[in-house]
Design a protein around this motif. Structure first.
Motif, PDB file in Angstrom:
ATOM      1  N   UNK A 673      42.020  35.684  51.225  1.00 10.87           N
ATOM      2  CA  UNK A 673      42.917  36.386  50.139  1.00 10.87           C
ATOM      3  C   UNK A 673      43.092  37.856  49.888  1.00 10.87           C
ATOM      4  N   UNK A 674      43.828  38.307  49.296  1.00 12.74           N
ATOM      5  CA  UNK A 674      43.775  39.755  48.990  1.00 12.74           C
ATOM      6  C   UNK A 674      43.266  39.603  47.513  1.00 12.74           C
ATOM      7  N   UNK A 675      42.024  40.208  46.991  1.00 14.14           N
ATOM      8  CA  UNK A 675      41.704  39.951  45.459  1.00 14.14           C
ATOM      9  C   UNK A 675      42.080  41.109  44.952  1.00 14.14           C
ATOM     10  N   UNK A 676      42.436  42.137  45.299  1.00 17.74           N
ATOM     11  CA  UNK A 676      42.775  43.346  44.562  1.00 17.74           C
ATOM     12  C   UNK A 676      43.639  44.301  45.536  1.00 17.74           C
ATOM     13  N   UNK A 677      44.528  44.943  44.722  1.00 14.51           N
ATOM     14  CA  UNK A 677      45.036  45.928  45.790  1.00 14.51           C
ATOM     15  C   UNK A 677      45.910  46.979  44.855  1.00 14.51           C
ATOM     16  N   UNK A 678      45.259  48.005  44.555  1.00 15.34           N
ATOM     17  CA  UNK A 678      46.008  48.854  43.661  1.00 15.34           C
ATOM     18  C   UNK A 678      45.256  50.338  44.136  1.00 15.34           C
ATOM     19  N   UNK A 679      46.340  51.263  43.870  1.00 15.60           N
ATOM     20  CA  UNK A 679      46.043  52.724  44.045  1.00 15.60           C
ATOM     21  C   UNK A 679      45.341  52.961  45.394  1.00 15.60           C
ATOM     22  N   UNK A 680      45.853  52.344  46.374  1.00 15.69           N
ATOM     23  CA  UNK A 680      45.280  52.322  47.839  1.00 15.69           C
ATOM     24  C   UNK A 680      44.057  51.581  47.990  1.00 15.69           C
TER      25      UNK A 680
END
Lengths: 788, 166
Positions: A673-680
């Motif tokens: 899973x993608x747990x976090x994806x913010x600000x690059x």
């Protein structure tokens, strides 16, 4: 007394039990009924009762009181009784119980029964669990049946003979005459079991082997049978995906292998057929590849001509390209065995092998890694190291220690230049610095010392490496040592290999002092740092007072080792200052100490995982607990409420048992899973369930950075609900390079004994574009397979 | 590095066969070596745990002690064979598949429930296919015919129905 309940009825009833206790109660009740029925010597229902007992035995309940009943069933005239009786004997009795010998007479009678299916039962039982005594008593009967024209019995007798030979090897001789025309049979069952019997005899007795080799008819006969199987048309009875009787083909190939091993004549007689099988067998399905695999093993083991050997290795090379991971696994295992003897042939497949480093299967990766190291030589070292360094960067933590050791070894043997060697070491230390084995540090230090012309370059690179991150202990230790030795070269900017950096004495001392103070530094590392600082007192000119101050502070350190060093250094300053320059002068070139031989790359499946992780430097282990607590406090302990546990299903998954065994085989793994994806910043979680403990989920996080500037000082923290336990292992580094050019990996172990739904709060801190960043997030999208 | 020892002399045989559900419930155990009951239970527990925790990205083979486990899942049932280190794993997969085919031919679209309610039949069929850890019959037709003819010999037919009434 009412009739005992039927078997199926009992099974149905027991399956309705909702708890273990309820089941136990039902079983006990039924066992009691069965026991009294046995006591009454009831012939009619004995069979039914024993069958029920066998069912309960499979559930794990004791059934030894049924052993004698099995013997009574075997002695009965009814076929139904015998069938269950023999089954019971095979399940409940074995050679360790004296009572099993009572079977011998019954089996002897049944071996001579008028019905072949009764004879078959006796042969099967004897062949599966006959003790040595039984085998001695009944070998004569088996030998008789080996000569019968009834193929149904002959094939069983052959395997029974195999068992007898395994139990009582001295009896082998008596079966020899019967083997004379076994291979003249047309019946495949008899052929197959005969080949097994001949194989067993040849493997066990060199005399037998010599005898069969001398028999000029045997190898040609086997070759002929094999040829017929390959060339014959479609035979529906023995066809498996277009191949005729693969089981027989493989057994013949194995027997040929034994006959051809170390024997020129036999090997020559089978060269053609081996080439034929190798080139004509269909490779689209597993069955064809099974035959090819056996062929390769045979070719490699007999005295085959070199063309054939190359053919075999090429087959393995093709296997490596197969989509089926089982076939890739088998290919790598075989190549690993042949890489010493047929090194050049295996070299030709180097690029495919290197590609397997990127495979998803852990066992395949491991074998590919070992093979890769075996293939490194003076010609390909640059290219191979590049691949292996990339592998080191991205592989699972369980590989990193072995891979790092392997790289060091290969680099030492084949380094094309000193500069390349140092660079490679640097790469390993910076990418997998925390996984490097402790004994690597002194080896590296020695290597660096002896590369005199590279001192300035080395110390500069090491300095730059720890400036960004001084958490990887082996790296910091080597760096500290070097700075201590060559700090003068550092500040005087003498580097020739690359642009010399401008650094002052104070800046150098800053970094060494940071190491001393840091929580992440192990005690050993601090020792290195302190000694380095001391050495600089004879190499630096402006900062001697500062050094004196630092050293005197540590004279009262709680750490006894540091304290002792500091006190001694203090003494150097105060009373023995005249000796200081001599004591601290540059280390001489060390005598080349022979390394401990090729480092054993431990080859285990999955077991190294726990071993390697347990050798983590302790301080990193301290941190997670504190961090997790911090996280909880920040968010308020009560915020994280226990999740309502999903009721574990007491019945099996609905419809699961009704699913066609041969129906659709759609198998999915635990998705990442993608747990976090913010600000690059993107953080992905991949999951593995522990091999040894089903309550443990191992999460590997990978943090990547798609922006155009590096993210530094990256720290990942996590908190889970109270019913879980969390263990955070050391991250691979604290810098996430820009443009997705690299990742930080970190392993999290989650203990979830109550199998509740996994939830996690994460806190991320890092420096980016000159400012400190921080973010909190909740991870809720864990796939069910990761915690159920 | 692995020791260079291409083929060692040993017993080329299947050591044991286990069938178990996805919840780890044992449906069949056939042992071709002698071990105490307690030891068997321990081994079963250990192996079930190992196999149930394997993910789909791995191969069908597990190195276990000095043996190799070859396993495959068919719907809700795991079939697991323990073979010697030098045995042909790919062929063992075919052996497992052949056993499932025999069950399928006998029961007609076999499912786990068939094996639960007719476990003794599953053993009979296995015993017509494998003896002492070695394959005895390579023809599907012949193996199933032997079972069916044996069934006809049974005196009490209602005791052993082909399809359970559930």
């Amino acid at each position: 007394m009412p009739a005992p309940i039927r078997l199926r009825e009992l099974i149905r009833t027991i399956r309705t039990a909702r708890t273990q206790a309820e089941e136990r109660e039902m079983i006990q009740k039924e066992c009691a009924a069965i026991r009294s029925s046995f006591r009454e010597e009831d012939n009619t229902y004995r069979c039914r009762n024993v069958a029920k007992l066998l069912y309960m035995h499979m559930l794990g309940y004791p059934a030894h009181f049924g052993q004698l009943e099995c013997l009574k069933l075997i002695a009965s005239q009814k076929f139904t009784d015998k069938r269950i009786g023999y089954l019971g004997a095979m399940l409940l009795l074995d050679e360790r119980q004296d009572v099993h010998l009572l079977m011998t007479n019954c089996i002897k009678n049944d071996l001579n029964h008028s019905t072949q299916y009764v004879q078959g039962l006796a042969l099967c039982t004897l062949g599966c669990m006959g003790s040595s005594e039984m085998c001695r008593d009944l070998a004569g009967e088996v030998e008789k049946l080996l000569k019968t024209s009834n193929s149904y019995l002959r094939k069983k007798a052959a395997l029974c003979a195999v068992h007898v030979i395994r139990k009582v090897p001295e009896l082998m001789e008596m079966f020899l005459p019967a083997t004379k025309n076994l291979l003249n049979e047309k019946n495949h069952g008899v052929l197959h079991t005969s080949v097994v019997l001949l194989t067993e005899m040849c493997e066990r007795s060199p005399d037998m082997l010599a005898h069969f080799r001398k028999n000029e008819k045997l190898v040609p006969q086997l070759v002929r049978i094999l040829k017929n199987l390959i060339m014959s048309g479609y035979s529906p009875e023995h066809d498996v995906s277009g191949i005729s009787d693969p089981f027989l083909q493989v057994r013949i190939l194995r027997l040929l292998r034994i006959l051809g091993r170390n024997d020129d004549d036999s090997s020559e007689a089978m060269n053609d057929i081996l080439a034929q099988v190798a080139t004509n067998t269909e490779t689209s399905k597993n069955v064809g590849n099974a035959i090819l695999y056996e062929t390769v093993l045979t070719i490699m083991d007999i005295k085959s001509e070199s063309g054939l050997r190359v053919l075999a290795i090429n087959i393995l090379g093709r296997f490596l390209l197969n989509n089926d991971k089982n076939i890739r696994y088998v290919a790598l295992t075989s190549l690993l065995k042949t890489v010493q003897t047929d090194h050049n042939a295996v070299q030709r497949h180097r690029s495919t092998i290197v590609d397997c480093l990127k495979d998803l299967d852990v066992s395949i990766k491991r074998r590919a890694m070992e093979l890769s190291f075996a293939l490194v030589n003076g010609n390909n070292v640059r290219g191979m190291m590049k691949e292996l360094l990339y592998f080191l960067d991205s592989c699972e933590p369980e590989f990193k220690a072995d891979c790092a050791s392997g790289i060091f070894l290969a680099a030492e043997k084949y380094a094309p230049s000193k500069r390349w060697h140092i660079d490679t070491i640097m790469r390993v230390l910076t990418t997998a610095g925390s996984y490097v084995r402790d004994d690597a540090v002194p080896n590296l230090i020695q290597l660096i010392t002896n590369s005199v012309e590279m001192h300035a370059y080395t110390v500069q690179r090491l300095y730059k490496a720890i400036l960004g991150d001084y958490s990887q202990q082996p790296l910091v230790q080597v760096a500290s040592w070097c700075i201590g030795e060559y700090g003068d070269l550092l500040v005087s900017g003498q580097c020739e290999e690359e642009e010399p950096i401008q650094v002052t004495e104070d800046e150098v001392l800053d970094i060494l002092e940071s190491v001393l103070i840091s929580n992440m530094s192990a005690s050993v590392t601090r020792g290195y740092a302190l000694t380095a600082i001391m050495k600089l007192s004879t190499r630096f000119t402006c900062t001697v007072n500062r050094i004196k101050k630092v050293v005197s502070i540590y004279g009262s350190s709680i750490d006894v080792e540091l304290q002792q060093r500091a006190v001694e250094y203090n003494a150097l300053f105060k009373k023995y200052d005249h000796m200081r320059p001599a004591l601290l002068e540059r280390m001489p070139v060390m005598e080349k100490v022979t390394t401990n031989g090729p480092a054993e790359i431990v080859q285990t499946n999955g077991e190294t995982e726990t071993a390697v992780l347990e050798t983590k430097p302790p301080p990193s282990g301290l941190q997670p607990a504190n961090q997790a607590n911090d996280l909880l406090d920040l968010l308020g302990g009560s915020d994280i409420t226990p999740v309502i546990p999903t009721a574990p299903p007491s019945k099996p998954a609905s419809g699961g048992e009704l699913l066609d065994l041969l129906g659709d085989l759609n198998l999915t793994g635990i998705p990442s899973i993608t747990a976090y994806n913010k600000n690059g910043l993107k953080i992905e979680f991949t999951f593995e369930r522990s091999n040894t403990n089903p309550s443990v989920t191992v999460i590997t996080i990978q943090a990547s950075n798609s922006t155009e500037l590096d993210m530094t000082d990256f720290v990942f923290q996590a908190a889970v609900p109270k019913t879980f336990q969390l263990q955070l292992l050391s991250p691979s580094s604290s810098v996430i390079p820009a443009f997705n050019s690299g990742t930080i990996t970190q392993v999290i172990k989650v203990l979830n004994p109550q199998k509740q739904q996994l939830r996690m709060r994460i806190k991320l801190t890092y420096n980016h574009k000159g400012s400190a960043m921080q973010d909190l997030a909740e991870v809720n999208n864990f796939p069910p397979q990761s915690w159920q | 590095m692995r020791e260079l020892c291409f083929i060692t002399v040993g017993n080329a045989e299947i050591h044991f066969i286990l069938l178990f559900s996805r919840q780890g419930k044992l449906r069949l155990q056939k042992w071709y070596t002698t071990l105490p009951d307690k030891e068997k239970k321990k081994i079963i527990r250990e192996i079930v745990q190992i196999i149930l925790s394997r993910n789909q990205k791995t191969s069908s083979f597990v190195d276990w002690k000095d043996l190799k486990l070859v396993y495959k899942r068919y719907a809700s049932l795991y079939f697991c064979c323990a073979i010697e280190d030098q045995d042909n794993e790919l062929l063992t997969l075919e052996v497992v598949h052949r056993y499932v085919e025999l069950l399928d031919r006998y029961f007609g679209n076999v499912c786990e429930l068939d094996i639960i309610f007719n476990f003794e039949k599953a053993y009979f069929i296995l015993d017509e296919f494998i003896i002492g850890g070695e394959v005895q019959e390579t023809s599907k037709k012949t193996a199933v015919k032997a079972i069916e003819e044996s069934d006809m010999l049974q005196e009490t037919v209602e005791e052993y129905m082909n399809k359970p009434a559930f």
